[in-house]
Design a protein around this motif. Structure first.
Motif, short mmCIF file in Angstrom:
data_model
loop_
_atom_site.label_atom_id
_atom_site.label_comp_id
_atom_site.label_asym_id
_atom_site.label_seq_id
_atom_site.Cartn_x
_atom_site.Cartn_y
_atom_site.Cartn_z
N THR A 297 0.86 -1.18 0.00
CA THR A 297 0.00 0.00 0.00
C THR A 297 0.89 1.23 0.00
OG1 THR A 297 -1.72 -1.15 1.26
CG2 THR A 297 -1.81 1.26 1.24
N MET A 298 0.53 2.23 -0.79
CA MET A 298 1.30 3.46 -0.81
C MET A 298 1.47 3.97 0.61
SD MET A 298 0.42 7.09 -2.67
CE MET A 298 -0.67 7.69 -1.38
N PRO A 299 2.70 4.30 1.04
CA PRO A 299 2.89 4.83 2.39
C PRO A 299 2.08 6.11 2.60
CG PRO A 299 4.99 4.19 1.43
CD PRO A 299 3.98 4.14 0.31
N VAL A 300 1.26 6.12 3.61
CA VAL A 300 0.41 7.28 3.90
C VAL A 300 0.42 7.57 5.39
CG1 VAL A 300 -1.12 6.94 1.91
CG2 VAL A 300 -1.66 5.84 4.10
N LEU A 301 -0.03 8.77 5.73
CA LEU A 301 -0.26 9.14 7.13
C LEU A 301 -1.50 10.03 7.18
CD1 LEU A 301 0.91 12.27 7.08
CD2 LEU A 301 3.08 11.12 7.44
N PRO A 302 -2.14 10.14 8.34
CA PRO A 302 -3.35 10.96 8.42
C PRO A 302 -3.09 12.39 7.98
CG PRO A 302 -3.10 9.61 10.38
CD PRO A 302 -1.81 9.48 9.62
N ALA A 303 -4.02 12.95 7.24
CA ALA A 303 -3.89 14.35 6.83
C ALA A 303 -3.98 15.23 8.07
CB ALA A 303 -5.00 14.72 5.84
N PRO A 304 -3.04 16.15 8.27
CA PRO A 304 -3.02 16.98 9.49
C PRO A 304 -4.31 17.77 9.68
CG PRO A 304 -0.95 17.19 8.28
CD PRO A 304 -1.88 16.43 7.40
N TRP A 305 -4.99 18.13 8.58
CA TRP A 305 -6.18 18.97 8.68
C TRP A 305 -7.48 18.17 8.58
CZ3 TRP A 305 -2.54 18.77 4.91
CH2 TRP A 305 -2.93 18.25 3.68
N ASP A 306 -7.37 16.84 8.39
CA ASP A 306 -8.57 16.02 8.28
C ASP A 306 -8.22 14.58 8.64
OD1 ASP A 306 -10.85 14.60 7.62
OD2 ASP A 306 -11.19 15.63 5.72
N ALA A 312 0.26 11.28 1.21
CA ALA A 312 1.46 10.48 1.00
C ALA A 312 2.48 10.74 2.10
CB ALA A 312 2.07 10.82 -0.36
N ASP A 313 3.08 9.68 2.59
CA ASP A 313 4.11 9.76 3.62
C ASP A 313 5.46 9.83 2.92
OD1 ASP A 313 5.61 9.66 5.90
OD2 ASP A 313 5.06 7.62 6.48
N GLU A 314 6.05 11.00 2.94
CA GLU A 314 7.33 11.21 2.26
C GLU A 314 8.48 11.18 3.25
OE1 GLU A 314 7.31 10.94 -0.73
OE2 GLU A 314 5.50 11.78 -1.60
N PRO A 315 9.67 10.69 2.84
CA PRO A 315 10.05 10.35 1.45
C PRO A 315 9.74 8.92 1.06
CG PRO A 315 11.97 10.20 2.85
CD PRO A 315 10.84 10.64 3.76
N GLU A 316 9.09 8.17 1.95
CA GLU A 316 8.86 6.75 1.65
C GLU A 316 8.06 6.54 0.38
OE1 GLU A 316 8.58 8.15 4.55
OE2 GLU A 316 9.89 7.04 5.94
N ALA A 317 7.02 7.35 0.18
CA ALA A 317 6.19 7.17 -1.02
C ALA A 317 7.00 7.42 -2.29
CB ALA A 317 4.98 8.10 -0.97
N GLU A 318 7.80 8.47 -2.29
CA GLU A 318 8.60 8.78 -3.47
C GLU A 318 9.63 7.66 -3.73
OE1 GLU A 318 10.72 10.04 -6.66
OE2 GLU A 318 8.68 10.53 -6.01
N GLU A 319 10.19 7.08 -2.69
CA GLU A 319 11.14 5.98 -2.87
C GLU A 319 10.45 4.78 -3.52
OE1 GLU A 319 12.60 5.40 1.05
OE2 GLU A 319 13.90 7.16 1.01
N LEU A 320 9.20 4.53 -3.12
CA LEU A 320 8.46 3.43 -3.72
C LEU A 320 8.21 3.69 -5.20
CD1 LEU A 320 6.74 0.85 -3.68
CD2 LEU A 320 4.83 2.23 -2.81
N TRP A 321 7.73 4.89 -5.54
CA TRP A 321 7.44 5.18 -6.95
C TRP A 321 8.73 5.14 -7.77
CZ3 TRP A 321 2.97 3.86 -6.63
CH2 TRP A 321 2.00 4.41 -5.78
N ALA A 322 9.83 5.60 -7.20
CA ALA A 322 11.11 5.58 -7.95
C ALA A 322 11.50 4.15 -8.31
CB ALA A 322 12.21 6.24 -7.13
N SER A 323 11.15 3.21 -7.46
CA SER A 323 11.50 1.81 -7.74
C SER A 323 10.70 1.21 -8.89
CB SER A 323 11.30 0.96 -6.48
OG SER A 323 9.91 0.78 -6.19
N LEU A 324 9.60 1.89 -9.27
CA LEU A 324 8.76 1.38 -10.36
C LEU A 324 9.07 2.05 -11.70
CD1 LEU A 324 5.25 1.23 -8.63
CD2 LEU A 324 7.14 -0.41 -8.53
N ARG A 325 9.92 3.07 -11.67
CA ARG A 325 10.19 3.80 -12.93
C ARG A 325 11.19 3.06 -13.80
NH1 ARG A 325 10.83 8.87 -9.25
NH2 ARG A 325 8.62 9.32 -8.86
#
Length: 325
Positions: A297-306, A312-325
């Motif tokens: 599952t895409m790394p996520v965290l609760p939205a601070p305002w909702d 997206a939980d960064e930088p973990e999400a970006e690292e995941l997408w980079a592995s698929l490019r």
């Protein structure tokens, strides 16, 4: 992935039926598939395709099956319209097939993920307006498959090589045609909205219950989308295993029934919108088993305002997408 493999095997199966029957069956299966020309709609304003090394021998014949890695946006929808109008898409997965087609990574994007939804072209020549902080699944609702792909690419910076939409009603029919699927739940499920009630343990589900399981969220965990995604991942693997148990090529009539259920539930991009294309693609997945499929599952965290939404939980999400490019 396995639904495409089933459709790909269909051509080989219907040919066993004889010339007349095979011709009718091929036409029927081919006519089932709906498609959307996403490449033309989006043009060049997209992430670049990965560079592939040139063949050392330009005169060598083309390989019998596709090669190279692929990324496919797979949506589950409650409408077989192909334009998203009035429909919802509560299931979104990016399927990454490795270059050898022996391994796959399935990454689910929670429907409640807040994203920057880009402007998307509409069939009438207009465009949707860009929106910041929109739910990911709103892209399909406002702009259909084209906007779903554009939003997924904007979120991930990963080029979607193909698009596959599976209608929920068609999924139910496919599970029934296969004779059900077996899943194991770690906790009791009691969900009034999906009308599913299961005690913890192993269950063999028919199509209606499998679909209810795919939609269940309020009867497990904290009622959020992440619990539902976990159940959907179980269903993906259960479906792969169920197909692997059945030697469909030895029973062309049954293969046709399964292929009819699959193709009747599909909307694809124009690169996969014929039985011939699905055949070639399906054969490329012949060595892919459920053991070779990793579900994330895409790394996520609760939205601070909702607190009812995630980001997206960064930088973990970006690292995941980079592995698929």
């Amino acid at each position: 992935m396995r639904v495409l493999r089933i459709a790909g095997l269909a051509l080989a199966g219907v040919l066993v039926l004889g010339a007349g029957a095979a011709g009718w069956a091929y036409w029927q299966l081919n006519d089932n598939i709906r498609s959307v020309d996403i490449d033309s709609a989006l043009g060049d304003d997209r992430p670049a395709r990965p560079l592939t090394a040139p063949s050392p021998d330009a005169s060598a014949p083309a390989p019998p099956v596709p090669t190279g890695s692929l990324n496919i946006l797979v949506l589950g929808s409650d409408s077989r319209g192909g334009d998203g109008a009035g429909a919802r898409s509560d299931t979104a997965m990016i399927v990454h097939l490795d270059a050898g087609r022996t391994g796959a990574t399935v990454v689910s994007i929670p429907r409640d993920t807040l994203v920057d939804r880009p402007s998307c072209p509409l069939p009438d020549g207009g465009a949707t307006r860009p929106v910041s902080g929109a739910m990911f699944n709103s892209a399909y609702a406002v702009g259909g498959p084209v906007c779903a792909v554009k939003t997924a690419e904007a979120l991930t910076d990963v080029r979607m090589d193909h698009y596959v939409e599976i209608d929920f009603a068609g999924f139910e029919g496919l599970v029934d045609t296969l004779g059900g699927v077996t899943v194991t739940t770690d906790e009791d499920i009691d969900d009034d909205r999906s009308r599913l009630r299961l005690e913890a343990g192993t269950h063999h589900l028919d199509g209606a219950d499998a679909l209810a399981l795919a939609r269940t969220r309020y009867g497990i965990g904290d009622g959020g989308d992440l619990g539902r995604i976990g159940l959907q991942h179980q269903l993906v693997k259960a479906l792969l295993e169920r197909v692997a148990e059945q030697d469909l090529l030895t029973d062309p009539v049954r293969l046709y029934e399964v292929a009819d259920a699959v193709t009747g539930s599909l909307t694809t991009d124009t690169g996969l919108d014929s039985l011939g294309e699905l055949t070639r693609f399906g054969r490329s997945l012949r060595d892919l088993s459920s053991a070779g499929v990793t579900t994330l599952t895409m790394p996520v965290l609760p939205a601070p305002w909702d607190g009812n939404r995630v980001v997206a939980d960064e930088p973990e999400a970006e690292e995941l997408w980079a592995s698929l490019r």
